[in-house]
Design a protein around this motif. Structure first.
Motif, PDB file in Angstrom:
ATOM      1  N   ALA A  45       0.830  -1.208   0.000  1.00  0.00           N
ATOM      2  CA  ALA A  45       0.000   0.000   0.000  1.00  0.00           C
ATOM      3  C   ALA A  45       0.862   1.256   0.000  1.00  0.00           C
ATOM      4  N   SER A  46       2.003   1.186   0.734  1.00  0.00           N
ATOM      5  CA  SER A  46       2.918   2.329   0.753  1.00  0.00           C
ATOM      6  C   SER A  46       3.520   2.564  -0.625  1.00  0.00           C
ATOM      7  N   GLU A  47       3.859   1.458  -1.306  1.00  0.00           N
ATOM      8  CA  GLU A  47       4.413   1.577  -2.656  1.00  0.00           C
ATOM      9  C   GLU A  47       3.383   2.210  -3.597  1.00  0.00           C
ATOM     10  N   LEU A  48       2.134   1.790  -3.434  1.00  0.00           N
ATOM     11  CA  LEU A  48       1.089   2.344  -4.294  1.00  0.00           C
ATOM     12  C   LEU A  48       0.853   3.823  -4.013  1.00  0.00           C
ATOM     13  N   SER A  49       1.031   4.196  -2.771  1.00  0.00           N
ATOM     14  CA  SER A  49       0.792   5.601  -2.402  1.00  0.00           C
ATOM     15  C   SER A  49       1.824   6.545  -3.008  1.00  0.00           C
ATOM     16  N   ARG A  50       2.929   5.983  -3.529  1.00  0.00           N
ATOM     17  CA  ARG A  50       3.964   6.837  -4.137  1.00  0.00           C
ATOM     18  C   ARG A  50       3.428   7.580  -5.354  1.00  0.00           C
ATOM     19  N   ILE A  51       2.455   6.986  -6.032  1.00  0.00           N
ATOM     20  CA  ILE A  51       1.987   7.631  -7.267  1.00  0.00           C
ATOM     21  C   ILE A  51       0.996   8.748  -6.958  1.00  0.00           C
ATOM     22  N   LYS A  52       0.674   8.950  -5.670  1.00  0.00           N
ATOM     23  CA  LYS A  52      -0.251  10.029  -5.327  1.00  0.00           C
ATOM     24  C   LYS A  52       0.359  11.410  -5.572  1.00  0.00           C
ATOM     25  N   ILE A  53       1.704  11.412  -5.766  1.00  0.00           N
ATOM     26  CA  ILE A  53       2.337  12.693  -6.098  1.00  0.00           C
ATOM     27  C   ILE A  53       1.992  13.115  -7.528  1.00  0.00           C
ATOM     28  N   LEU A  54       1.497  12.166  -8.310  1.00  0.00           N
ATOM     29  CA  LEU A  54       1.115  12.466  -9.684  1.00  0.00           C
ATOM     30  C   LEU A  54      -0.340  12.903  -9.725  1.00  0.00           C
ATOM     31  N   ASN A  55      -0.747  13.331 -10.917  1.00  0.00           N
ATOM     32  CA  ASN A  55      -2.159  13.696 -11.097  1.00  0.00           C
ATOM     33  C   ASN A  55      -2.986  12.415 -11.188  1.00  0.00           C
ATOM     34  N   LEU A  56      -3.776  12.149 -10.142  1.00  0.00           N
ATOM     35  CA  LEU A  56      -4.582  10.927 -10.109  1.00  0.00           C
ATOM     36  C   LEU A  56      -5.848  11.117 -10.929  1.00  0.00           C
ATOM     37  N   SER A  57      -5.647  11.032 -12.216  1.00  0.00           N
ATOM     38  CA  SER A  57      -6.778  11.142 -13.137  1.00  0.00           C
ATOM     39  C   SER A  57      -6.436  10.381 -14.400  1.00  0.00           C
ATOM     40  N   GLY A  58      -7.439  10.102 -15.186  1.00  0.00           N
ATOM     41  CA  GLY A  58      -7.205   9.432 -16.446  1.00  0.00           C
ATOM     42  C   GLY A  58      -6.531   8.081 -16.277  1.00  0.00           C
ATOM     43  N   GLU A  59      -5.494   7.876 -17.067  1.00  0.00           N
ATOM     44  CA  GLU A  59      -4.774   6.611 -17.084  1.00  0.00           C
ATOM     45  C   GLU A  59      -4.176   6.285 -15.719  1.00  0.00           C
ATOM     46  N   ASP A  62      -6.856   5.109 -13.307  1.00  0.00           N
ATOM     47  CA  ASP A  62      -7.288   3.754 -13.657  1.00  0.00           C
ATOM     48  C   ASP A  62      -6.277   2.715 -13.184  1.00  0.00           C
ATOM     49  N   LYS A  63      -5.014   2.991 -13.405  1.00  0.00           N
ATOM     50  CA  LYS A  63      -3.968   2.053 -12.985  1.00  0.00           C
ATOM     51  C   LYS A  63      -3.942   1.924 -11.458  1.00  0.00           C
ATOM     52  N   PHE A  64      -4.040   3.057 -10.774  1.00  0.00           N
ATOM     53  CA  PHE A  64      -3.990   3.027  -9.313  1.00  0.00           C
ATOM     54  C   PHE A  64      -5.136   2.189  -8.748  1.00  0.00           C
ATOM     55  N   GLU A  65      -6.342   2.391  -9.259  1.00  0.00           N
ATOM     56  CA  GLU A  65      -7.491   1.625  -8.785  1.00  0.00           C
ATOM     57  C   GLU A  65      -7.315   0.146  -9.084  1.00  0.00           C
ATOM     58  N   ALA A  66      -6.773  -0.159 -10.264  1.00  0.00           N
ATOM     59  CA  ALA A  66      -6.572  -1.561 -10.630  1.00  0.00           C
ATOM     60  C   ALA A  66      -5.547  -2.223  -9.711  1.00  0.00           C
ATOM     61  N   TRP A  67      -4.445  -1.524  -9.435  1.00  0.00           N
ATOM     62  CA  TRP A  67      -3.427  -2.096  -8.543  1.00  0.00           C
ATOM     63  C   TRP A  67      -3.976  -2.279  -7.119  1.00  0.00           C
ATOM     64  N   LYS A  68      -4.723  -1.278  -6.651  1.00  0.00           N
ATOM     65  CA  LYS A  68      -5.287  -1.338  -5.301  1.00  0.00           C
ATOM     66  C   LYS A  68      -6.263  -2.510  -5.177  1.00  0.00           C
ATOM     67  N   ASP A  69      -7.119  -2.665  -6.180  1.00  0.00           N
ATOM     68  CA  ASP A  69      -8.096  -3.761  -6.152  1.00  0.00           C
ATOM     69  C   ASP A  69      -7.395  -5.113  -6.206  1.00  0.00           C
ATOM     70  N   GLN A  70      -6.335  -5.173  -7.026  1.00  0.00           N
ATOM     71  CA  GLN A  70      -5.618  -6.437  -7.146  1.00  0.00           C
ATOM     72  C   GLN A  70      -4.943  -6.812  -5.825  1.00  0.00           C
ATOM     73  N   TRP A  71      -4.357  -5.818  -5.149  1.00  0.00           N
ATOM     74  CA  TRP A  71      -3.697  -6.097  -3.862  1.00  0.00           C
ATOM     75  C   TRP A  71      -4.719  -6.502  -2.812  1.00  0.00           C
ATOM     76  N   GLU A  72      -5.859  -5.858  -2.785  1.00  0.00           N
ATOM     77  CA  GLU A  72      -6.909  -6.225  -1.836  1.00  0.00           C
ATOM     78  C   GLU A  72      -7.407  -7.644  -2.113  1.00  0.00           C
ATOM     79  N   TYR A  73      -7.498  -7.992  -3.399  1.00  0.00           N
ATOM     80  CA  TYR A  73      -7.934  -9.353  -3.742  1.00  0.00           C
ATOM     81  C   TYR A  73      -6.910 -10.379  -3.257  1.00  0.00           C
ATOM     82  N   ILE A 122       2.906  -5.512 -10.302  1.00  0.00           N
ATOM     83  CA  ILE A 122       2.367  -4.248  -9.776  1.00  0.00           C
ATOM     84  C   ILE A 122       3.489  -3.269  -9.471  1.00  0.00           C
ATOM     85  N   LEU A 123       4.515  -3.766  -8.758  1.00  0.00           N
ATOM     86  CA  LEU A 123       5.625  -2.888  -8.373  1.00  0.00           C
ATOM     87  C   LEU A 123       6.392  -2.397  -9.601  1.00  0.00           C
ATOM     88  N   MET A 124       6.532  -3.286 -10.574  1.00  0.00           N
ATOM     89  CA  MET A 124       7.251  -2.907 -11.802  1.00  0.00           C
ATOM     90  C   MET A 124       6.483  -1.823 -12.563  1.00  0.00           C
TER      91      MET A 124
END
Length: 446
Positions: A45-59, A62-73, A122-124
């Motif tokens: 989750a910490s690794e995923l939070s690194r991309i929050k510095i970017l604009n969380l929109s569009g592509e 979508d990627k962030f939500e997909a990674w988050k859902d996959q990790w939760e699964y 996911i990390l890659m």
């Protein structure tokens, strides 16, 4: 009794074997449990939070939500299933159903391997996204000022680009439109697409920068320098023709016109943005102009050579002709008193024929010079060949004259010998007369 002991030993062995196999199952279960706990302990989750510095929109969104859902699964479903599978494996081992336990553990291993690959992917992808953003951001920091500098370069040196200014302006507009598109992609969170656009943009900027740097000199060469050189060459060619130089055989006028037309075509193409032919044509035409000057210079030098050397050649040819006339008189005289061998006669006739041929060739050469039938380069070649032949004939003539002198020497020696023999005979006759011995008897032994 022995049978009972044997059965007891077999039972004991089976129990020990079962305990060993069950212990192995427990060990594998513990290892997989530790593996599962290691995965759960990873701070994805910490690794995923690194991309929050970017604009969380569009592509990116979508990627962030997909990674988050996959990790939760993975955490809520796959790792939970692993827990149940491990419990089932232990239960099967407790019941000595080792085959079932082995199958369950194999499935657990498969799930864990799949989970590891998913996490690695996911990390890659997270790292790729962050690197794309950082890389494109750094490259755009270089590209944007470069585009502005190129626009300024074009604006300050428009006279160097002629009608091609419109082509370069259009290219600049396209680059600036791509820059605007890049910023829009970033704002929309499409960093991967933005990175691809930056890579393409960088190649376009490098290409345009090279064209802007190379164009002025190429354009100047094709529009001014080479046409001017061709005009000077054409003028010089006309002047040489008026001064009597024989250059028509070179057919330079037609070739010059062809190059002038070709340069006009290339200039038009360059002004439209096509530079493919310019560099090769410049190298070709420049090299050919130099060759033309060399050929014209060669013709001028050849003319001077011919005008200077013809008198020398004429006197040299007359000299060997006159000398051979003396040799010819000697031969005619010797032929009356001496038998010439075939080889000597063949050498004599060859010399006579060669000298006659040279005189004929010289008459033809004078006729060509007078009637301007041949270029001076060709006349020079004929003259030089004639000089070489004259030198060869001189050597052969000297050798033949030496042979004649030897023959005349032999003839004189023979005459002297004959005179001496006559004098001796006369002396003997006088002695015989004084001795009153008949001459006929003394001489012939009768």
């Amino acid at each position: 009794m022995a049978y009972i002991i044997g059965i007891i030993l077999i039972v004991i062995a089976l129990i020990i074997t079962g305990l060993i196999l069950r212990k192995r199952v427990y060990d594998v279960v513990d290892r997989y449990e530790a593996w599962k706990m290691d995965i759960m302990g990873r701070n994805i989750a910490s690794e995923l939070s690194r991309i929050k510095i970017l604009n969380l929109s569009g592509e990116t969104q979508d990627k962030f939500e997909a990674w988050k859902d996959q990790w939760e699964y993975i955490v809520t479903k796959e790792l939970t299933d692993i827990e149940e599978h491990l419990f089932d494996a232990e239960e099967a081992a407790d019941r000595y159903r080792f085959s079932k336990a082995k199958k369950i553990l194999a499935k657990v291993d498969q799930i864990l391997q799949s989970v590891e690959k998913d996490i690695e992917k996911i990390l890659m992808e997270v790292e790729e996204l962050l690197e794309s953003e950082e890389s494109s951001r750094k490259e755009i920091e270089h590209v944007e000022p470069t585009v502005k500098a190129l626009r300024k370069q074009l604006s300050q040196n428009r006279y160097q680009y002629g009608k091609a200014e419109a082509y370069f302006d259009k290219k600049m507009d396209e680059l600036e439109a791509q820059l605007t598109n890049y910023h829009q992609l970033v704002e929309n969170g499409n960093y991967i697409e933005a990175k691809q656009l930056v890579d393409q943009l960088k190649l376009s900027v490098d290409s345009l920068e090279g064209e802007l740097d190379d164009f002025p000199q190429l354009y100047k060469s094709c529009k001014q320098e080479l046409p001017s050189q061709l005009d000077d060459l054409y003028t010089g060619l006309k002047e040489m023709k008026n001064e009597g130089y024989r250059v028509d055989h070179l057919a330079f006028e037609k070739e010059i016109r062809k190059y002038q037309e070709r340069l006009l075509h290339i200039v038009g193409a360059m002004e439209s943005g096509d530079f493919s032919e310019a560099e090769g044509a410049i190298e070709e035409i420049d090299g050919r102009i130099k060759e033309m000057y060399q050929l014209l210079e060669k013709e001028a030098i050849a003319r001077n050579f011919v005008e200077t050397k013809v008198p020398t050649y004429q006197s040299t040819l007359k000299e060997i002709t006159d000398t051979f006339a003396g040799t010819k008189a000697d031969v005619e005289l010797l032929k009356k008193a001496y038998y010439f061998e075939d080889s000597d006669m063949e050498k004599y006739l060859t010399l006579e024929k060669a000298i006659g041929k040279l005189n004929t060739q010289f008459e033809e050469l004078l006729d060509k010079i007078e009637k301007e039938k041949s270029p001076h380069t060709k006349l020079r070649d004929e003259l030089e060949a004639g000089f070489v032949q004259i030198e060869e004939l001189k050597e052969k003539h000297e050798a033949f004259k030496k042979r004649i002198r030897n023959l005349r020497k032999d003839e004189l020696e023979a005459k002297d010998k004959l005179t001496e023999m006559r004098n001796q005979l006369y002396s003997i006759q006088r002695k015989l007369k004084k001795s009153n011995v008949p001459e006929f008897q003394v001489i012939y032994g009768t």
